[in-house]
Design an enzyme around this catalytic site. Structure first.
Site, PDB file in Angstrom:
ATOM      1  N   ASP A  99       1.043  10.799   2.083  1.00 23.90           N
ATOM      2  CA  ASP A  99      -0.166   9.983   2.276  1.00 23.90           C
ATOM      3  C   ASP A  99       0.280   8.458   2.398  1.00 23.90           C
ATOM      4  OD1 ASP A  99       1.104   9.555  -0.204  1.00 23.90           O
ATOM      5  OD2 ASP A  99      -0.246  10.433  -1.469  1.00 23.90           O
ATOM      6  N   GLU A 121       3.208  18.431   3.500  1.00 18.92           N
ATOM      7  CA  GLU A 121       2.412  18.193   2.291  1.00 18.92           C
ATOM      8  C   GLU A 121       1.028  17.669   2.517  1.00 18.92           C
ATOM      9  OE1 GLU A 121       3.006  14.865  -0.577  1.00 18.92           O
ATOM     10  OE2 GLU A 121       4.875  16.109  -1.407  1.00 18.92           O
ATOM     11  N   GLU A 135      -4.021   6.031  -0.904  1.00 18.47           N
ATOM     12  CA  GLU A 135      -3.106   7.421  -0.527  1.00 18.47           C
ATOM     13  C   GLU A 135      -4.223   8.216  -0.115  1.00 18.47           C
ATOM     14  OE1 GLU A 135      -2.195   5.599  -3.048  1.00 18.47           O
ATOM     15  OE2 GLU A 135      -0.253   4.674  -2.490  1.00 18.47           O
ATOM     16  N   HIS A 208       4.374   2.749 -10.751  1.00 17.18           N
ATOM     17  CA  HIS A 208       4.336   1.682  -9.617  1.00 17.18           C
ATOM     18  C   HIS A 208       3.009   1.875  -8.788  1.00 17.18           C
ATOM     19  CE1 HIS A 208       4.170   4.689  -6.356  1.00 17.18           C
ATOM     20  NE2 HIS A 208       4.975   5.375  -7.064  1.00 17.18           N
ATOM     21  N   ARG A 210      -0.476   1.251  -6.937  1.00 13.20           N
ATOM     22  CA  ARG A 210      -1.306  -0.014  -6.975  1.00 13.20           C
ATOM     23  C   ARG A 210      -2.646  -0.149  -7.837  1.00 13.20           C
ATOM     24  NH1 ARG A 210      -0.553  -2.430  -1.398  1.00 13.20           N
ATOM     25  NH2 ARG A 210       1.079  -1.485  -0.622  1.00 13.20           N
ATOM     26  N   HIS A 241      10.485  -0.330  -9.909  1.00 16.82           N
ATOM     27  CA  HIS A 241      10.003  -0.325  -8.457  1.00 16.82           C
ATOM     28  C   HIS A 241      10.232  -1.777  -7.800  1.00 16.82           C
ATOM     29  CE1 HIS A 241       7.722  -0.188  -4.793  1.00 16.82           C
ATOM     30  NE2 HIS A 241       7.601   1.196  -4.892  1.00 16.82           N
TER      31      HIS A 241
HETATM   32  C1  UD1 Z   1       4.141   2.983  -1.189  1.00 20.91           C
HETATM   33  C2  UD1 Z   1       3.114   3.818  -0.946  1.00 20.91           C
HETATM   34  C3  UD1 Z   1       2.933   4.810  -2.034  1.00 20.91           C
HETATM   35  C4  UD1 Z   1       4.183   5.384  -2.552  1.00 20.91           C
HETATM   36  C5  UD1 Z   1       5.264   4.507  -2.879  1.00 20.91           C
HETATM   37  C6  UD1 Z   1       6.364   5.256  -3.141  1.00 20.91           C
HETATM   38  C7  UD1 Z   1       1.504   3.311   0.678  1.00 20.91           C
HETATM   39  C8  UD1 Z   1       0.102   2.615   0.964  1.00 20.91           C
HETATM   40  N1  UD1 Z   1       1.886   3.335  -0.601  1.00 20.91           N
HETATM   41  O1  UD1 Z   1       3.770   2.322  -2.361  1.00 20.91           O
HETATM   42  O2  UD1 Z   1       2.043   5.927  -1.525  1.00 20.91           O
HETATM   43  O3  UD1 Z   1       3.906   6.131  -3.749  1.00 20.91           O
HETATM   44  O4  UD1 Z   1       5.345   3.747  -1.552  1.00 20.91           O
HETATM   45  O5  UD1 Z   1       7.377   4.181  -3.874  1.00 20.91           O
HETATM   46  O6  UD1 Z   1       1.894   3.604   1.532  1.00 20.91           O
HETATM   47  N2  UD1 Z   1       9.713  -3.353  -1.748  1.00 20.91           N
HETATM   48  C9  UD1 Z   1      10.886  -3.934  -1.764  1.00 20.91           C
HETATM   49  N3  UD1 Z   1      12.241  -3.042  -1.248  1.00 20.91           N
HETATM   50  C10 UD1 Z   1      11.856  -1.946  -0.856  1.00 20.91           C
HETATM   51  C11 UD1 Z   1      10.651  -1.167  -1.361  1.00 20.91           C
HETATM   52  C12 UD1 Z   1       9.450  -2.166  -1.586  1.00 20.91           C
HETATM   53  O7  UD1 Z   1      11.247  -5.104  -1.627  1.00 20.91           O
HETATM   54  O8  UD1 Z   1      12.752  -1.089  -0.761  1.00 20.91           O
HETATM   55  C13 UD1 Z   1       8.415  -4.259  -2.172  1.00 20.91           C
HETATM   56  C14 UD1 Z   1       7.996  -5.210  -1.109  1.00 20.91           C
HETATM   57  O9  UD1 Z   1       7.872  -6.391  -1.656  1.00 20.91           O
HETATM   58  C15 UD1 Z   1       6.549  -4.482  -0.740  1.00 20.91           C
HETATM   59  C16 UD1 Z   1       6.504  -4.010  -2.221  1.00 20.91           C
HETATM   60  O10 UD1 Z   1       7.680  -3.629  -2.675  1.00 20.91           O
HETATM   61  O11 UD1 Z   1       5.845  -5.367  -0.258  1.00 20.91           O
HETATM   62  C17 UD1 Z   1       5.540  -2.738  -2.113  1.00 20.91           C
HETATM   63  O12 UD1 Z   1       5.697  -1.784  -1.163  1.00 20.91           O
HETATM   64  P1  UD1 Z   1       4.728  -0.982  -0.567  1.00 20.91           P
HETATM   65  O13 UD1 Z   1       5.436  -0.150   0.450  1.00 20.91           O
HETATM   66  O14 UD1 Z   1       3.553  -1.831   0.206  1.00 20.91           O
HETATM   67  O15 UD1 Z   1       3.944  -0.169  -1.447  1.00 20.91           O
HETATM   68  P2  UD1 Z   1       4.460   0.915  -2.750  1.00 20.91           P
HETATM   69  O16 UD1 Z   1       3.820   0.542  -4.000  1.00 20.91           O
HETATM   70  O17 UD1 Z   1       5.804   0.904  -2.561  1.00 20.91           O
HETATM   71  N1  UDP Z   2      13.166   8.246  -7.584  1.00 20.17           N
HETATM   72  C1  UDP Z   2      14.757   7.959  -7.082  1.00 20.17           C
HETATM   73  N2  UDP Z   2      15.005   6.788  -7.789  1.00 20.17           N
HETATM   74  C2  UDP Z   2      14.275   6.131  -8.765  1.00 20.17           C
HETATM   75  C3  UDP Z   2      12.843   6.501  -9.087  1.00 20.17           C
HETATM   76  C4  UDP Z   2      12.456   7.742  -8.440  1.00 20.17           C
HETATM   77  O1  UDP Z   2      15.367   8.391  -6.424  1.00 20.17           O
HETATM   78  O2  UDP Z   2      14.823   5.006  -9.522  1.00 20.17           O
HETATM   79  C5  UDP Z   2      12.768   9.549  -6.581  1.00 20.17           C
HETATM   80  C6  UDP Z   2      11.873  10.570  -7.538  1.00 20.17           C
HETATM   81  O3  UDP Z   2      13.081  11.636  -8.103  1.00 20.17           O
HETATM   82  C7  UDP Z   2      11.080  11.053  -6.399  1.00 20.17           C
HETATM   83  C8  UDP Z   2      10.576  10.107  -5.684  1.00 20.17           C
HETATM   84  O4  UDP Z   2      11.697   8.977  -5.821  1.00 20.17           O
HETATM   85  O5  UDP Z   2      11.653  12.062  -5.724  1.00 20.17           O
HETATM   86  C9  UDP Z   2       9.284   9.333  -6.366  1.00 20.17           C
HETATM   87  O6  UDP Z   2       9.133   8.202  -5.764  1.00 20.17           O
HETATM   88  P1  UDP Z   2       7.905   7.083  -6.134  1.00 20.17           P
HETATM   89  O7  UDP Z   2       7.670   7.361  -7.532  1.00 20.17           O
HETATM   90  O8  UDP Z   2       8.391   5.896  -5.592  1.00 20.17           O
HETATM   91  O9  UDP Z   2       6.718   7.734  -5.020  1.00 20.17           O
HETATM   92  P2  UDP Z   2       5.603   8.846  -5.204  1.00 20.17           P
HETATM   93  O10 UDP Z   2       5.950   9.954  -5.342  1.00 20.17           O
HETATM   94  O11 UDP Z   2       4.657   8.306  -6.176  1.00 20.17           O
HETATM   95  O12 UDP Z   2       4.821   8.523  -3.952  1.00 20.17           O
END
Ligand code: UD1
Ligand code: UDP
Length: 374
Positions: A99, A121, A135, A208, A210, A241
């Protein structure tokens, strides 16, 4: 090489990578499948951690991540860049997961180019576009585009059927996260963090989403902090996160707490094994709601709704909302009432047998042969 099986896999975030790597491995084991891997770069460090563990090197990295980027900016950048990859690779089918924005925008680009999409999924629903946001919309939109839909459970496939999707394109496969778990959990795992926990009971925390940014996140953190102050046998590990908005709230509420450790995101082997050692989990994560039941770990889900009701029905997960007093009360029940704890800790796994990836690849192979996509 049979050109009718040229497959492009696209993903961008940590959870997609964890759940897609088992499929990539199963695809690579087939001689007649040609696999290209494109990461969007929606996540950077958090994605690389997973790629290293699964030894995958992407063919393309679209590098779309910017600090605090808006959903619209990411959409524009990705649509433009994925379009170039699609025209270069000319895949017969594109696989996306779940998603995320990466999955939705890729599916949209495929739709505009009339490239078939397979959705891993598929079918999870809350039917509330604001939760999870954005999502829920993404997942529904991908299912509106997808040719093949791989539903992890019967419940998810029922949703698709009710929406009028053609059942011959919907398959119940199990969730590939269970396949991933079977490669990461080690019986004799230990680490410095586990030594730090010692004989204390470990609460593993991840937050984490939004829709939880701001007051809800603060409420969750305050509830945890109070419970830790009132119980001296607790330790909390929170891999924060990398979203700066999350980090800021966590730092504000948890600074100088000796029994609450804020750490960088863990690699998936450490995370799964620490999860396996936890007493309980507090999370708003989607993937963790699927993993915890397989490990028999009670989870308090700090959200108002979930697209993953299976774990709740099974009894391992409890939706506790985002109000401080309610979360604190639920934590106290699990910490003080042994019967309530054991009731939730019973291991049930509604997400399959750990062979979802092979199942998906077999279906893909047959479907492509039958369709002979041209
Ligand atoms: C995204 C997904 C969410 C998923 C989550 C998993 C969307 C809309 N959301 O949300 O469904 O649950 O990933 O974790 O696709 N950032 C870093 N380094 C990284 C990753 C993130 O710096 O490796 C920071 C960046 O500043 C980025 C912010 O995190 O702008 C948010 O990342 P983003 O992918 O926009 O949203 P998530 O909340 O991670
Ligand atoms: N996870 C990880 N390291 C961490 C936290 C989570 O590898 O420090 C793994 C966790 O086991 C799961 C996935 O990341 O498989 C979940 O990711 P996240 O919670 O970021 O996203 P969501 O599942 O909510 O989309």
């Amino acid at each position: 090489m049979n050109n009718s099986k040229k497959i492009l896999i696209v993903f961008g975030t940590r959870p997609e990578a964890i759940k897609m790597c088992p499929i990539i491995k199963a695809l690579r084991a087939k001689d007649d499948m040609e696999v290209s891997l494109c990461v969007t770069g929606q996540h950077d460090e958090m994605l690389n951690q997973v790629m290293e563990v699964f030894h995958e090197i992407p063919d393309y990295n679209l590098k779309i991540m910017r600090e605090c980027q808006s959903l619209s900016d990411m959409t524009v950048l990705l649509l433009e860049r994925i379009n170039v990859v699609l025209s270069e690779v000319k895949p017969k089918i594109v696989l996306v997961h779940g998603d995320t924005l990466s999955a939705f925008v890729t599916a949209l680009a495929c739709f505009y180019r009339k490239i078939p999409v397979a959705h891993v999924e598929a079918g999870l629903r809350t039917y509330d576009n604001m939760a999870p946001y954005p999502e829920e919309f993404n997942r529904q939109a991908i299912d509106a585009i997808a040719w093949l839909m791989f539903a992890p459970t019967k419940l998810a496939s029922d949703n698709l059927e009710r929406e009028g999707k053609e059942t011959k394109y919907v398959y119940v496969t199990g969730n590939t996260v269970i396949d991933a778990l079977s490669t990461t959990i080690c019986k004799d795992y230990t680490s410095k963090l586990i030594e730090w926990v010692g004989d204390s009971r470990l609460i593993l925390l991840t937050v984490h989403r939004r829709e939880n940014l701001g007051q809800p996140m603060e409420n969750i953190f305050r509830a945890i902090k109070k419970v830790v102050h009132e119980n001296n046998d607790l330790k909390v590990i929170y891999p924060v996160h990398l979203n700066p908005a999350v980090k800021q709230i966590a730092d504000e509420v948890f600074h100088d707490e000796e029994n609450i450790k804020l750490i960088e995101p863990m690699d998936v082997i450490d995370f799964h094994n620490i999860m396996n050692k936890a007493y309980l989990i507090v999370t708003d994560s989607g993937g963790i709601q699927e993993e915890a039941p397989a490990l028999g770990k009670p989870v308090l889900v700090v959200r108002d709704t979930t697209e993953r009701p299976e774990g709740i029905e099974a009894g391992t997960l409890k939706l506790v909302g985002v109000k401080e007093e309610k979360i604190k009360a639920e934590l106290e029940t699990l910490l003080n009432d042994r019967q309530a704890y054991l009731k939730m800790a019973k291991a049930v796994n509604p997400y399959g047998d750990g062979h979802a990836a092979e199942r998906i690849v077999d279906i893909l192979e047959k479907a492509l042969e039958e369709k002979n996509v041209s």
